[in-house]
Design a protein around this motif. Structure first.
Motif, PDB file in Angstrom:
ATOM      1  N   ALA A  73      14.049   3.771   2.323  1.00  0.00           N
ATOM      2  CA  ALA A  73      12.974   3.544   1.436  1.00  0.00           C
ATOM      3  C   ALA A  73      11.470   3.518   1.749  1.00  0.00           C
ATOM      4  N   ALA A  74      11.305   3.328   2.982  1.00  0.00           N
ATOM      5  CA  ALA A  74       9.934   3.246   3.525  1.00  0.00           C
ATOM      6  C   ALA A  74       9.459   4.720   3.603  1.00  0.00           C
ATOM      7  N   ASP A  75      10.222   5.680   3.903  1.00  0.00           N
ATOM      8  CA  ASP A  75       9.697   7.166   4.035  1.00  0.00           C
ATOM      9  C   ASP A  75       9.611   7.489   2.807  1.00  0.00           C
ATOM     10  N   ALA A  76      10.344   7.302   1.693  1.00  0.00           N
ATOM     11  CA  ALA A  76      10.017   7.696   0.288  1.00  0.00           C
ATOM     12  C   ALA A  76       8.806   7.069  -0.285  1.00  0.00           C
ATOM     13  N   ALA A  77       8.538   6.180  -0.013  1.00  0.00           N
ATOM     14  CA  ALA A  77       7.005   5.360  -0.447  1.00  0.00           C
ATOM     15  C   ALA A  77       5.998   6.277   0.353  1.00  0.00           C
ATOM     16  N   ILE A  78       6.016   6.513   1.714  1.00  0.00           N
ATOM     17  CA  ILE A  78       5.115   7.088   2.497  1.00  0.00           C
ATOM     18  C   ILE A  78       4.976   8.702   1.859  1.00  0.00           C
ATOM     19  N   ALA A  79       6.164   9.273   1.525  1.00  0.00           N
ATOM     20  CA  ALA A  79       5.905  10.570   1.239  1.00  0.00           C
ATOM     21  C   ALA A  79       5.215  10.726  -0.161  1.00  0.00           C
ATOM     22  N   GLU A  80       5.442   9.681  -1.105  1.00  0.00           N
ATOM     23  CA  GLU A  80       4.862   9.732  -2.618  1.00  0.00           C
ATOM     24  C   GLU A  80       3.513   9.649  -2.371  1.00  0.00           C
ATOM     25  N   ALA A  81       2.973   8.552  -1.315  1.00  0.00           N
ATOM     26  CA  ALA A  81       1.538   8.097  -1.190  1.00  0.00           C
ATOM     27  C   ALA A  81       0.900   9.513  -0.669  1.00  0.00           C
ATOM     28  N   LEU A  82       1.617  10.369   0.158  1.00  0.00           N
ATOM     29  CA  LEU A  82       0.826  11.500   0.656  1.00  0.00           C
ATOM     30  C   LEU A  82       0.986  12.771   0.063  1.00  0.00           C
ATOM     31  N   ALA A  83       1.976  12.663  -1.059  1.00  0.00           N
ATOM     32  CA  ALA A  83       2.156  14.123  -1.712  1.00  0.00           C
ATOM     33  C   ALA A  83       1.178  14.861  -2.066  1.00  0.00           C
ATOM     34  N   ASP A  84      -0.144  14.226  -2.740  1.00  0.00           N
ATOM     35  CA  ASP A  84      -1.141  14.970  -3.141  1.00  0.00           C
ATOM     36  C   ASP A  84      -2.202  14.663  -2.209  1.00  0.00           C
ATOM     37  N   VAL A  85      -2.375  14.529  -0.777  1.00  0.00           N
ATOM     38  CA  VAL A  85      -3.418  13.871  -0.357  1.00  0.00           C
ATOM     39  C   VAL A  85      -3.347  14.644   0.977  1.00  0.00           C
ATOM     40  N   HIS A  86      -4.294  15.738   1.242  1.00  0.00           N
ATOM     41  CA  HIS A  86      -4.464  16.770   2.233  1.00  0.00           C
ATOM     42  C   HIS A  86      -5.302  16.488   3.555  1.00  0.00           C
ATOM     43  N   GLU A  87      -6.621  15.955   3.274  1.00  0.00           N
ATOM     44  CA  GLU A  87      -7.538  15.590   4.117  1.00  0.00           C
ATOM     45  C   GLU A  87      -7.207  14.710   5.178  1.00  0.00           C
ATOM     46  N   PRO A  88      -7.324  15.047   6.319  1.00  0.00           N
ATOM     47  CA  PRO A  88      -6.924  13.924   7.689  1.00  0.00           C
ATOM     48  C   PRO A  88      -7.406  12.728   7.506  1.00  0.00           C
ATOM     49  N   ALA A  89      -8.460  12.392   7.105  1.00  0.00           N
ATOM     50  CA  ALA A  89      -8.746  11.035   6.946  1.00  0.00           C
ATOM     51  C   ALA A  89      -8.321  10.347   5.687  1.00  0.00           C
ATOM     52  N   ALA A  90      -8.176  11.031   4.700  1.00  0.00           N
ATOM     53  CA  ALA A  90      -7.587  10.300   3.540  1.00  0.00           C
ATOM     54  C   ALA A  90      -6.066  10.146   3.708  1.00  0.00           C
ATOM     55  N   ARG A  91      -5.167  11.082   4.497  1.00  0.00           N
ATOM     56  CA  ARG A  91      -3.927  10.886   4.850  1.00  0.00           C
ATOM     57  C   ARG A  91      -3.792   9.601   5.725  1.00  0.00           C
ATOM     58  N   PHE A  92      -4.473   9.318   6.609  1.00  0.00           N
ATOM     59  CA  PHE A  92      -4.643   8.444   7.613  1.00  0.00           C
ATOM     60  C   PHE A  92      -4.827   6.796   6.647  1.00  0.00           C
ATOM     61  N   ASP A  93      -5.675   7.100   5.830  1.00  0.00           N
ATOM     62  CA  ASP A  93      -5.719   5.909   4.979  1.00  0.00           C
ATOM     63  C   ASP A  93      -4.659   5.604   4.201  1.00  0.00           C
ATOM     64  N   ALA A  94      -4.317   6.473   3.490  1.00  0.00           N
ATOM     65  CA  ALA A  94      -3.078   6.259   2.705  1.00  0.00           C
ATOM     66  C   ALA A  94      -1.939   5.887   3.384  1.00  0.00           C
ATOM     67  N   PHE A  95      -1.512   6.452   4.395  1.00  0.00           N
ATOM     68  CA  PHE A  95      -0.235   5.927   5.289  1.00  0.00           C
ATOM     69  C   PHE A  95      -0.435   4.465   5.774  1.00  0.00           C
ATOM     70  N   ILE A  96      -1.716   3.935   6.051  1.00  0.00           N
ATOM     71  CA  ILE A  96      -1.757   2.783   6.316  1.00  0.00           C
ATOM     72  C   ILE A  96      -1.783   1.584   5.114  1.00  0.00           C
ATOM     73  N   ARG A  97      -2.642   2.028   4.074  1.00  0.00           N
ATOM     74  CA  ARG A  97      -2.518   1.332   2.803  1.00  0.00           C
ATOM     75  C   ARG A  97      -0.891   1.217   2.463  1.00  0.00           C
ATOM     76  N   THR A  98      -0.288   2.238   2.558  1.00  0.00           N
ATOM     77  CA  THR A  98       0.999   2.059   2.133  1.00  0.00           C
ATOM     78  C   THR A  98       1.940   1.045   2.743  1.00  0.00           C
ATOM     79  N   GLU A  99       1.882   1.364   4.097  1.00  0.00           N
ATOM     80  CA  GLU A  99       2.639   0.661   5.199  1.00  0.00           C
ATOM     81  C   GLU A  99       2.205  -0.913   4.807  1.00  0.00           C
ATOM     82  N   LEU A 100       1.008  -1.404   4.695  1.00  0.00           N
ATOM     83  CA  LEU A 100       0.763  -2.651   4.687  1.00  0.00           C
ATOM     84  C   LEU A 100       1.000  -3.148   3.206  1.00  0.00           C
ATOM     85  N   HIS A 101       1.227  -2.180   2.030  1.00  0.00           N
ATOM     86  CA  HIS A 101       1.757  -2.870   0.889  1.00  0.00           C
ATOM     87  C   HIS A 101       3.055  -2.964   0.907  1.00  0.00           C
ATOM     88  N   LEU A 102       3.905  -2.302   1.568  1.00  0.00           N
ATOM     89  CA  LEU A 102       5.307  -2.340   1.794  1.00  0.00           C
ATOM     90  C   LEU A 102       5.600  -3.870   2.616  1.00  0.00           C
TER      91      LEU A 102
END
Length: 200
Positions: A73-102
């Motif tokens: 379940a957590a992997d699926a949420a991360i994959a969805e959050a990062l699906a359309d995010v390619h720039e490293p800083a944006a991926r970094f933020d999206a990962f952490i925001r998703t982790e803390l949302h979970l």
């Protein structure tokens, strides 16, 4: 045939299995892995102990299923959050925001309890394997941001420590948005990366 509360026998079995897993997670989080027994799980789920063995051959098998489902379940949420995010800083933020949302949703409770539990060696090894795989996108983003190679794993561990502290704060009632923004501000400063505006 026993009475079922679903459209099909397959759906009924899926519901019963899910009820056993939910009951086991509640026991695991509250009392630890040793308390996850067929009798205790069956009682909490409102099922006979004999019903437990229709779905899981042992407590260890049930714990293994919890391991897989928690990370899936957590992997699926991360994959969805990062699906359309390619720039490293944006991926970094999206990962952490998703982790803390979970974390705010309580989704990390089973994995956290499992990492702290006295699990069978093969089950604990699987937890660590899945945890490493789950964090791979974060480590890749850190490597891209910092240009580190040998030190990237250590940096990822230090970032992970900040994220774990943020999760703990959220679990103890702190405002998730405030915690997330503050954690990212600290991490941006530590990594010397520009802060990004949160996604709307």
């Amino acid at each position: 045939m026993p009475k079922i509360n679903a459209a099909t026998v397959a759906e009924h079995r899926a519901q019963q299995r899910a009820a056993l897993i939910r009951a086991a997670v509640d026991i695991l989080v509250a009392q630890g892995a040793t308390a996850v027994t067929p009798a205790a799980v069956g009682a909490r789920a409102g099922l006979a102990r004999s019903s437990f063995y229709q779905y899981f051959p042992s407590s260890a098998a049930l714990l293994a299923s919890i391991v897989e489902e928690a990370f899936t379940a957590a992997d699926a949420a991360i994959a969805e959050a990062l699906a359309d995010v390619h720039e490293p800083a944006a991926r970094f933020d999206a990962f952490i925001r998703t982790e803390l949302h979970l974390a705010a949703q309580g989704a990390h409770r089973p994995a956290k309890a499992l990492l702290q539990a006295d699990l069978p060696p093969e089950c604990l090894a699987r937890v660590h394997e899945l945890h490493h795989r789950h964090n791979a996108p974060l480590q890749a983003a850190i490597t891209a941001l910092t240009g580190e190679t040998d030190a990237s794993a250590l940096t990822a561990q230090l970032v992970g420590g900040t994220v774990q502290a943020a999760m703990t704060a959220i679990e103890h009632g702190a405002d998730p948005t405030q915690v997330t923004d503050r954690a990212l501000a600290l991490l941006h400063h530590g990594l010397n990366t520009p802060a990004r505006q949160p996604h709307p």
